[in-house]
Design a protein around this motif. Structure first.
Motif, PDB file in Angstrom:
ATOM      1  N   LEU A  56      -2.699   0.699  -9.367  1.00  0.00           N
ATOM      2  CA  LEU A  56      -1.786  -0.618  -8.969  1.00  0.00           C
ATOM      3  C   LEU A  56      -2.713  -1.813  -9.216  1.00  0.00           C
ATOM      4  CD1 LEU A  56       0.387   0.580  -5.855  1.00  0.00           C
ATOM      5  CD2 LEU A  56       1.151   0.345  -8.221  1.00  0.00           C
ATOM      6  N   HIS A  57      -2.275  -2.428 -10.229  1.00  0.00           N
ATOM      7  CA  HIS A  57      -3.015  -3.715 -10.497  1.00  0.00           C
ATOM      8  C   HIS A  57      -2.784  -4.693  -9.157  1.00  0.00           C
ATOM      9  CE1 HIS A  57      -4.319  -2.625 -14.410  1.00  0.00           C
ATOM     10  NE2 HIS A  57      -3.032  -2.292 -14.538  1.00  0.00           N
ATOM     11  N   PRO A  58      -3.719  -5.628  -9.000  1.00  0.00           N
ATOM     12  CA  PRO A  58      -3.473  -6.637  -8.085  1.00  0.00           C
ATOM     13  C   PRO A  58      -2.123  -6.969  -7.685  1.00  0.00           C
ATOM     14  CG  PRO A  58      -5.623  -7.000  -8.824  1.00  0.00           C
ATOM     15  CD  PRO A  58      -4.922  -6.020  -9.785  1.00  0.00           C
ATOM     16  N   SER A  59      -1.421  -6.953  -6.571  1.00  0.00           N
ATOM     17  CA  SER A  59      -0.210  -7.197  -6.232  1.00  0.00           C
ATOM     18  C   SER A  59      -0.071  -7.870  -4.854  1.00  0.00           C
ATOM     19  CB  SER A  59       0.850  -5.794  -6.000  1.00  0.00           C
ATOM     20  OG  SER A  59       0.763  -5.334  -7.419  1.00  0.00           O
ATOM     21  N   ARG A  60       0.750  -8.874  -4.566  1.00  0.00           N
ATOM     22  CA  ARG A  60       0.930  -9.547  -3.259  1.00  0.00           C
ATOM     23  C   ARG A  60       1.677  -8.448  -2.407  1.00  0.00           C
ATOM     24  NH1 ARG A  60      -1.650 -13.900  -3.973  1.00  0.00           N
ATOM     25  NH2 ARG A  60      -1.572 -14.979  -5.958  1.00  0.00           N
ATOM     26  N   TYR A  61       1.321  -8.585  -0.869  1.00  0.00           N
ATOM     27  CA  TYR A  61       1.904  -7.869   0.115  1.00  0.00           C
ATOM     28  C   TYR A  61       2.075  -9.021   1.060  1.00  0.00           C
ATOM     29  CZ  TYR A  61       0.607  -3.781  -2.572  1.00  0.00           C
ATOM     30  OH  TYR A  61       0.398  -2.752  -3.380  1.00  0.00           O
ATOM     31  N   ARG A  62       3.242  -8.782   1.794  1.00  0.00           N
ATOM     32  CA  ARG A  62       3.604  -9.792   2.948  1.00  0.00           C
ATOM     33  C   ARG A  62       2.442  -9.483   4.054  1.00  0.00           C
ATOM     34  NH1 ARG A  62      10.068 -10.546   3.206  1.00  0.00           N
ATOM     35  NH2 ARG A  62      10.027 -12.096   1.347  1.00  0.00           N
ATOM     36  N   VAL A  63       2.144 -10.601   4.700  1.00  0.00           N
ATOM     37  CA  VAL A  63       1.321 -10.503   5.778  1.00  0.00           C
ATOM     38  C   VAL A  63       2.365 -10.616   7.133  1.00  0.00           C
ATOM     39  CG1 VAL A  63      -0.666 -11.486   7.221  1.00  0.00           C
ATOM     40  CG2 VAL A  63      -0.801 -11.189   4.806  1.00  0.00           C
ATOM     41  N   ILE A  64       2.294  -9.868   8.047  1.00  0.00           N
ATOM     42  CA  ILE A  64       3.256  -9.879   9.189  1.00  0.00           C
ATOM     43  C   ILE A  64       2.672 -10.160  10.425  1.00  0.00           C
ATOM     44  CG2 ILE A  64       4.868  -8.735  10.603  1.00  0.00           C
ATOM     45  CD1 ILE A  64       5.349  -6.920   7.950  1.00  0.00           C
ATOM     46  N   GLN A  65       2.891 -11.273  11.072  1.00  0.00           N
ATOM     47  CA  GLN A  65       2.124 -11.641  12.475  1.00  0.00           C
ATOM     48  C   GLN A  65       2.612 -10.637  13.623  1.00  0.00           C
ATOM     49  OE1 GLN A  65       1.867 -16.002  13.059  1.00  0.00           O
ATOM     50  NE2 GLN A  65       3.692 -15.872  12.058  1.00  0.00           N
ATOM     51  N   ALA A  66       1.994 -10.842  14.826  1.00  0.00           N
ATOM     52  CA  ALA A  66       2.522  -9.921  16.052  1.00  0.00           C
ATOM     53  C   ALA A  66       3.692 -10.103  16.292  1.00  0.00           C
ATOM     54  CB  ALA A  66       1.498 -10.430  17.286  1.00  0.00           C
ATOM     55  N   ASP A  67       4.507 -11.288  16.174  1.00  0.00           N
ATOM     56  CA  ASP A  67       5.766 -11.657  16.485  1.00  0.00           C
ATOM     57  C   ASP A  67       7.144 -11.042  15.339  1.00  0.00           C
ATOM     58  OD1 ASP A  67       5.732 -13.641  14.552  1.00  0.00           O
ATOM     59  OD2 ASP A  67       6.276 -15.029  15.980  1.00  0.00           O
ATOM     60  N   ASN A  68       6.342 -10.312  14.359  1.00  0.00           N
ATOM     61  CA  ASN A  68       7.133  -9.680  13.182  1.00  0.00           C
ATOM     62  C   ASN A  68       7.574 -10.784  12.296  1.00  0.00           C
ATOM     63  OD1 ASN A  68       6.577  -7.164  13.719  1.00  0.00           O
ATOM     64  ND2 ASN A  68       8.417  -7.018  15.336  1.00  0.00           N
ATOM     65  N   THR A  69       7.070 -12.017  12.166  1.00  0.00           N
ATOM     66  CA  THR A  69       7.380 -13.084  11.234  1.00  0.00           C
ATOM     67  C   THR A  69       6.310 -13.052  10.094  1.00  0.00           C
ATOM     68  OG1 THR A  69       6.162 -14.865  12.528  1.00  0.00           O
ATOM     69  CG2 THR A  69       8.526 -14.414  13.030  1.00  0.00           C
ATOM     70  N   TYR A  70       6.681 -13.336   8.978  1.00  0.00           N
ATOM     71  CA  TYR A  70       5.896 -13.467   7.863  1.00  0.00           C
ATOM     72  C   TYR A  70       5.052 -14.675   7.929  1.00  0.00           C
ATOM     73  CZ  TYR A  70       8.756  -9.850   5.859  1.00  0.00           C
ATOM     74  OH  TYR A  70       9.615  -8.493   5.753  1.00  0.00           O
ATOM     75  N   CYS A  71       3.575 -14.486   7.537  1.00  0.00           N
ATOM     76  CA  CYS A  71       2.628 -15.896   7.626  1.00  0.00           C
ATOM     77  C   CYS A  71       1.934 -15.625   6.200  1.00  0.00           C
ATOM     78  CB  CYS A  71       1.918 -15.511   8.716  1.00  0.00           C
ATOM     79  SG  CYS A  71       0.764 -14.553   8.982  1.00  0.00           S
ATOM     80  N   GLY A  72       2.281 -15.621   5.093  1.00  0.00           N
ATOM     81  CA  GLY A  72       1.511 -15.473   4.038  1.00  0.00           C
ATOM     82  C   GLY A  72       1.419 -14.196   3.232  1.00  0.00           C
ATOM     83  N   GLU A  73       0.616 -14.131   2.210  1.00  0.00           N
ATOM     84  CA  GLU A  73       0.651 -13.025   1.540  1.00  0.00           C
ATOM     85  C   GLU A  73      -0.827 -12.639   1.367  1.00  0.00           C
ATOM     86  OE1 GLU A  73       3.314 -13.949  -1.641  1.00  0.00           O
ATOM     87  OE2 GLU A  73       1.912 -14.811  -2.799  1.00  0.00           O
ATOM     88  N   LEU A  74      -1.157 -11.312   1.090  1.00  0.00           N
ATOM     89  CA  LEU A  74      -2.424 -10.655   0.644  1.00  0.00           C
ATOM     90  C   LEU A  74      -2.294 -10.137  -0.676  1.00  0.00           C
ATOM     91  CD1 LEU A  74      -5.186 -10.617   2.353  1.00  0.00           C
ATOM     92  CD2 LEU A  74      -4.120  -8.343   3.047  1.00  0.00           C
TER      93      LEU A  74
END
Length: 155
Positions: free
Chosen positions: A110-128
């Motif tokens: 899988l070529h580099p793809s973006r995955y969502r980063v999830i905080q402790a409160d289950n909200t999104y805070c960027g991507e990896l």
């Protein structure tokens, strides 16, 4: 029947992380975990919310495993000098399809793809951004190893 392979993880970068520091910039690093194996990236000093790593890590894979937990966890932490490191968020990548294709086709990527980063409160805070490559190393290994013909022996 079990098979063994190598999973190569390329940790590229992150975008839009939430800075947990009150003073100074964020110094993020990533703990990458597959089952009981764990690797730690370098600390991206003063890279703040958009760190770049461009690092590769390898994991030994047994398929099928003892359970159906084919997950790669990437936990982003903020390195602190005088207190415990802060949890920024985490991304989870499900690997079962990658392994199945790899064993069928002699490898999968899988070529580099973006995955969502999830905080402790289950909200999104960027991507990896992460790339994955799986290479089978051996086919047909059974749970019982045969050493020196002992399984054919009458003793």
């Amino acid at each position: 029947m079990r098979a063994i392979g190598i999973l190569e993880v390329r940790l590229v970068e992150a975008k839009g992380l939430e800075d947990k520091d009150f003073l100074g910039g964020m110094d993020p690093y990533v703990l990458i975990q597959y089952r009981s194996q764990e690797h730690k990236s370098s600390v991206a000093r003063e890279d703040g919310e958009n760190p770049v790593w461009n690092e590769e890590f390898s994991f030994r894979i047994e398929y099928p495993g003892a359970d159906d937990e084919y997950k790669l966890r990437l936990k982003i932490m903020d390195k602190d000098t005088f207190s415990a490191d802060d949890f920024v968020g985490e991304a989870t990548i499900y690997l079962k399809d990658l392994f199945e294709l790899g064993f069928e086709n002699g490898g999968s990527e899988l070529h580099p793809s973006r995955y969502r980063v999830i905080q402790a409160d289950n909200t999104y805070c960027g991507e990896l951004q992460v790339g994955l490559k799986f290479t089978p190393k051996a086919q047909g290994i059974t749970d019982r190893e045969d050493f020196g013909g002992w399984t054919q022996s009458g003793y």
